[in-house]
Design a protein around this motif. Sequence first.
Motif, PDB file in Angstrom:
ATOM      1  N   PRO A 116     -17.610  15.971  -5.984  1.00  0.00           N
ATOM      2  CA  PRO A 116     -17.270  16.994  -5.490  1.00  0.00           C
ATOM      3  C   PRO A 116     -16.133  16.988  -4.304  1.00  0.00           C
ATOM      4  CG  PRO A 116     -19.692  16.854  -6.061  1.00  0.00           C
ATOM      5  CD  PRO A 116     -19.326  15.214  -6.383  1.00  0.00           C
ATOM      6  N   GLN A 117     -15.541  17.752  -4.564  1.00  0.00           N
ATOM      7  CA  GLN A 117     -14.098  18.027  -3.056  1.00  0.00           C
ATOM      8  C   GLN A 117     -14.597  19.042  -2.460  1.00  0.00           C
ATOM      9  OE1 GLN A 117     -12.182  15.313  -2.855  1.00  0.00           O
ATOM     10  NE2 GLN A 117     -13.462  14.482  -4.794  1.00  0.00           N
ATOM     11  N   ARG A 118     -13.516  19.470  -0.904  1.00  0.00           N
ATOM     12  CA  ARG A 118     -13.610  19.945  -0.504  1.00  0.00           C
ATOM     13  C   ARG A 118     -12.268  20.532  -0.135  1.00  0.00           C
ATOM     14  NH1 ARG A 118     -18.108  20.198   3.393  1.00  0.00           N
ATOM     15  NH2 ARG A 118     -17.475  21.958   4.415  1.00  0.00           N
ATOM     16  N   GLY A 119     -12.302  21.168   0.622  1.00  0.00           N
ATOM     17  CA  GLY A 119     -10.374  21.732   1.649  1.00  0.00           C
ATOM     18  C   GLY A 119      -9.776  21.982   0.867  1.00  0.00           C
ATOM     19  N   ALA A 120      -8.413  21.597   1.183  1.00  0.00           N
ATOM     20  CA  ALA A 120      -7.191  21.688   0.426  1.00  0.00           C
ATOM     21  C   ALA A 120      -7.338  20.517  -0.747  1.00  0.00           C
ATOM     22  CB  ALA A 120      -6.324  20.295   1.258  1.00  0.00           C
ATOM     23  N   ARG A 121      -7.996  19.508  -0.736  1.00  0.00           N
ATOM     24  CA  ARG A 121      -8.124  18.670  -2.239  1.00  0.00           C
ATOM     25  C   ARG A 121      -9.027  20.093  -3.183  1.00  0.00           C
ATOM     26  NH1 ARG A 121      -8.594  15.127   1.897  1.00  0.00           N
ATOM     27  NH2 ARG A 121      -8.126  12.744   1.229  1.00  0.00           N
ATOM     28  N   ARG A 122      -9.652  20.625  -2.692  1.00  0.00           N
ATOM     29  CA  ARG A 122     -10.732  21.111  -3.872  1.00  0.00           C
ATOM     30  C   ARG A 122     -10.009  22.524  -4.586  1.00  0.00           C
ATOM     31  NH1 ARG A 122     -16.363  23.315  -4.463  1.00  0.00           N
ATOM     32  NH2 ARG A 122     -15.724  24.329  -6.372  1.00  0.00           N
ATOM     33  N   VAL A 123      -8.874  23.062  -3.433  1.00  0.00           N
ATOM     34  CA  VAL A 123      -7.481  23.643  -3.534  1.00  0.00           C
ATOM     35  C   VAL A 123      -7.608  22.947  -4.630  1.00  0.00           C
ATOM     36  CG1 VAL A 123      -6.166  25.421  -3.104  1.00  0.00           C
ATOM     37  CG2 VAL A 123      -7.981  25.216  -1.892  1.00  0.00           C
ATOM     38  N   ALA A 124      -6.430  21.993  -4.420  1.00  0.00           N
ATOM     39  CA  ALA A 124      -5.909  21.878  -6.098  1.00  0.00           C
ATOM     40  C   ALA A 124      -6.810  20.984  -6.674  1.00  0.00           C
ATOM     41  CB  ALA A 124      -5.229  20.213  -5.442  1.00  0.00           C
ATOM     42  N   LYS A 125      -8.316  21.051  -7.108  1.00  0.00           N
ATOM     43  CA  LYS A 125      -8.942  20.494  -7.983  1.00  0.00           C
ATOM     44  C   LYS A 125      -9.424  22.512  -8.900  1.00  0.00           C
ATOM     45  CE  LYS A 125     -13.408  18.160  -9.623  1.00  0.00           C
ATOM     46  NZ  LYS A 125     -14.519  17.535  -8.698  1.00  0.00           N
ATOM     47  N   GLU A 126      -9.492  22.788  -8.209  1.00  0.00           N
ATOM     48  CA  GLU A 126      -9.489  24.692  -9.025  1.00  0.00           C
ATOM     49  C   GLU A 126      -8.465  25.226  -9.553  1.00  0.00           C
ATOM     50  OE1 GLU A 126     -12.812  25.180  -9.348  1.00  0.00           O
ATOM     51  OE2 GLU A 126     -13.492  23.866  -7.953  1.00  0.00           O
ATOM     52  N   ILE A 127      -7.154  24.507  -9.132  1.00  0.00           N
ATOM     53  CA  ILE A 127      -5.435  25.060 -10.194  1.00  0.00           C
ATOM     54  C   ILE A 127      -6.030  24.504 -10.579  1.00  0.00           C
ATOM     55  CG2 ILE A 127      -4.047  25.300  -9.503  1.00  0.00           C
ATOM     56  CD1 ILE A 127      -5.207  27.390  -8.364  1.00  0.00           C
ATOM     57  N   VAL A 128      -6.304  23.425 -10.546  1.00  0.00           N
ATOM     58  CA  VAL A 128      -5.793  21.773 -11.715  1.00  0.00           C
ATOM     59  C   VAL A 128      -7.339  22.506 -13.359  1.00  0.00           C
ATOM     60  CG1 VAL A 128      -6.826  19.600 -11.469  1.00  0.00           C
ATOM     61  CG2 VAL A 128      -4.898  19.721 -12.461  1.00  0.00           C
ATOM     62  N   ARG A 129      -7.779  22.650 -12.434  1.00  0.00           N
ATOM     63  CA  ARG A 129      -9.189  23.023 -13.827  1.00  0.00           C
ATOM     64  C   ARG A 129      -9.214  24.051 -14.343  1.00  0.00           C
ATOM     65  NH1 ARG A 129     -15.001  21.661 -12.457  1.00  0.00           N
ATOM     66  NH2 ARG A 129     -14.091  22.037 -10.143  1.00  0.00           N
ATOM     67  N   PRO A 130      -8.529  25.004 -15.189  1.00  0.00           N
ATOM     68  CA  PRO A 130      -8.595  25.756 -15.699  1.00  0.00           C
ATOM     69  C   PRO A 130      -6.914  24.355 -16.713  1.00  0.00           C
ATOM     70  CG  PRO A 130      -7.734  26.572 -13.963  1.00  0.00           C
ATOM     71  CD  PRO A 130      -8.444  25.377 -13.366  1.00  0.00           C
ATOM     72  N   VAL A 131      -6.057  24.727 -16.232  1.00  0.00           N
ATOM     73  CA  VAL A 131      -4.602  24.190 -16.916  1.00  0.00           C
ATOM     74  C   VAL A 131      -5.348  22.288 -17.378  1.00  0.00           C
ATOM     75  CG1 VAL A 131      -2.594  22.877 -16.607  1.00  0.00           C
ATOM     76  CG2 VAL A 131      -3.118  24.525 -14.624  1.00  0.00           C
ATOM     77  N   HIS A 132      -5.990  21.756 -16.597  1.00  0.00           N
ATOM     78  CA  HIS A 132      -6.584  21.079 -18.075  1.00  0.00           C
ATOM     79  C   HIS A 132      -7.768  21.319 -18.871  1.00  0.00           C
ATOM     80  CE1 HIS A 132      -9.895  16.928 -18.144  1.00  0.00           C
ATOM     81  NE2 HIS A 132      -8.092  16.306 -18.058  1.00  0.00           N
ATOM     82  N   TRP A 133      -7.937  22.682 -18.911  1.00  0.00           N
ATOM     83  CA  TRP A 133      -9.278  23.044 -19.870  1.00  0.00           C
ATOM     84  C   TRP A 133      -8.048  23.489 -21.076  1.00  0.00           C
ATOM     85  CZ3 TRP A 133      -9.736  27.508 -21.720  1.00  0.00           C
ATOM     86  CH2 TRP A 133     -10.823  28.505 -22.912  1.00  0.00           C
ATOM     87  N   ILE A 134      -7.297  23.841 -20.710  1.00  0.00           N
ATOM     88  CA  ILE A 134      -5.947  23.925 -21.229  1.00  0.00           C
ATOM     89  C   ILE A 134      -5.915  22.867 -22.260  1.00  0.00           C
ATOM     90  CG2 ILE A 134      -3.720  24.701 -21.899  1.00  0.00           C
ATOM     91  CD1 ILE A 134      -4.095  27.493 -20.133  1.00  0.00           C
ATOM     92  N   ARG A 135      -5.705  22.114 -21.790  1.00  0.00           N
ATOM     93  CA  ARG A 135      -5.017  20.937 -22.631  1.00  0.00           C
ATOM     94  C   ARG A 135      -6.201  20.200 -23.450  1.00  0.00           C
ATOM     95  NH1 ARG A 135      -3.213  17.781 -24.999  1.00  0.00           N
ATOM     96  NH2 ARG A 135      -2.461  16.177 -24.247  1.00  0.00           N
ATOM     97  N   VAL A 136      -7.183  20.292 -23.474  1.00  0.00           N
ATOM     98  CA  VAL A 136      -8.274  19.597 -23.592  1.00  0.00           C
ATOM     99  C   VAL A 136      -8.590  20.131 -25.268  1.00  0.00           C
ATOM    100  CG1 VAL A 136     -11.061  19.652 -23.774  1.00  0.00           C
ATOM    101  CG2 VAL A 136      -9.829  18.868 -21.355  1.00  0.00           C
ATOM    102  N   ARG A 137      -8.205  21.391 -25.192  1.00  0.00           N
ATOM    103  CA  ARG A 137      -8.001  22.154 -26.234  1.00  0.00           C
ATOM    104  C   ARG A 137      -6.633  22.099 -26.921  1.00  0.00           C
ATOM    105  NH1 ARG A 137     -11.471  23.041 -23.036  1.00  0.00           N
ATOM    106  NH2 ARG A 137     -13.234  24.197 -23.637  1.00  0.00           N
ATOM    107  N   GLN A 138      -5.877  21.609 -26.426  1.00  0.00           N
ATOM    108  CA  GLN A 138      -4.493  21.249 -27.305  1.00  0.00           C
ATOM    109  C   GLN A 138      -4.503  19.748 -28.042  1.00  0.00           C
ATOM    110  OE1 GLN A 138      -1.203  20.733 -24.079  1.00  0.00           O
ATOM    111  NE2 GLN A 138      -1.581  23.302 -24.127  1.00  0.00           N
ATOM    112  N   PHE A 139      -4.056  20.193 -29.439  1.00  0.00           N
ATOM    113  CA  PHE A 139      -5.041  19.023 -30.355  1.00  0.00           C
ATOM    114  C   PHE A 139      -3.510  17.019 -30.633  1.00  0.00           C
ATOM    115  CE2 PHE A 139      -8.109  22.582 -31.855  1.00  0.00           C
ATOM    116  CZ  PHE A 139      -9.317  21.626 -31.602  1.00  0.00           C
ATOM    117  N   SER A 140      -2.834  17.537 -29.196  1.00  0.00           N
ATOM    118  CA  SER A 140      -1.898  16.288 -29.705  1.00  0.00           C
ATOM    119  C   SER A 140      -2.649  15.153 -28.505  1.00  0.00           C
ATOM    120  CB  SER A 140      -0.833  16.930 -28.626  1.00  0.00           C
ATOM    121  OG  SER A 140      -0.969  18.197 -27.709  1.00  0.00           O
TER     122      SER A 140
END
Length: 303
Positions: free
Chosen positions: A198-222
Amino acid sequence: MTSRLDDDHMWGETTATEILLTTAAPRIRYRQFGAAHEREHGADWLWCWVDRDGTTFCFLVQAKILKSRGKRWSVDFTYRTAGDERTQISKLLTASDRFDAAAGYVLYCGDAQYRATLECDLPHQDVLCRDRDRAGVSAVSALVADNAVIFQGKGAGVAAFHAAVPVEDITGPDATDPPIVGLSRGLPEDLAHFFQQPQRGARRVAKEIVRPVHWIRVRQFSPATLERSALNTGALFPELPADQGHFPVPYLQHVLRGLRTEIPDYVRDVLDGRTPPAWVTHHLAGIVVITDADAAPGHEVAS
Ligand SMILES: [Zn+2]
């Protein structure tokens, strides 16, 4: 937004931003620059979350309205200026390079009543997209918007809203922070820890912004590239995977370069009441600074 809607007025991006900033101050600090940017559709604002130890996340955003026409919901991501071939998303990505920031959108989405006809068929935990608390002002990566425009077409606005995080929740003391999983083999140790813990503050913001991007990436089969390259000096993660998937840029590097160990000078200028240098003010509508981003709720440190 609710009172504007009660008056039957649709709000505009600039108005919504001004109301948000003046209402949220002095909890947030901001400084507005050139008038020319005011008139430009979707002017860029640099939002910076600053922790007490100086850790900062920089996010270059444009404001967008989640609009409805009957049951069709959209966000105008593909707006083009007359005579300019480039889409606004690609221009925003380019502009973010100047500040080593992540690029994205702040979406103004009205209240639950405004969103009553919005239907999202993507999986959720237990609440409908449209009913999510505090979703009226939400943030999402430009990489999510770009992906949505390419693969969802007319559904891009709803897809981006689905992936967007309420700005009020984004530093996360109240919300859960599940580990980010998948594609994790071979990640640098500091990044693997950031994803798992778990993260807090600025780190957490970065994590919440990257989370859906990563989710999309996981679903790309490359297959993922594990090759790494070095980031800008001052980046909290000095070396990150160059994996790109179907995104226009390496996605981890793009989002996480915004996370740095110290407050950039032009952000310090805003905090100290100085005008940042011209190379900054000429390219931004303004800077928003959220200080003590890692403070526990109700225990804000006076500044
Ligand atoms: Zn949804």
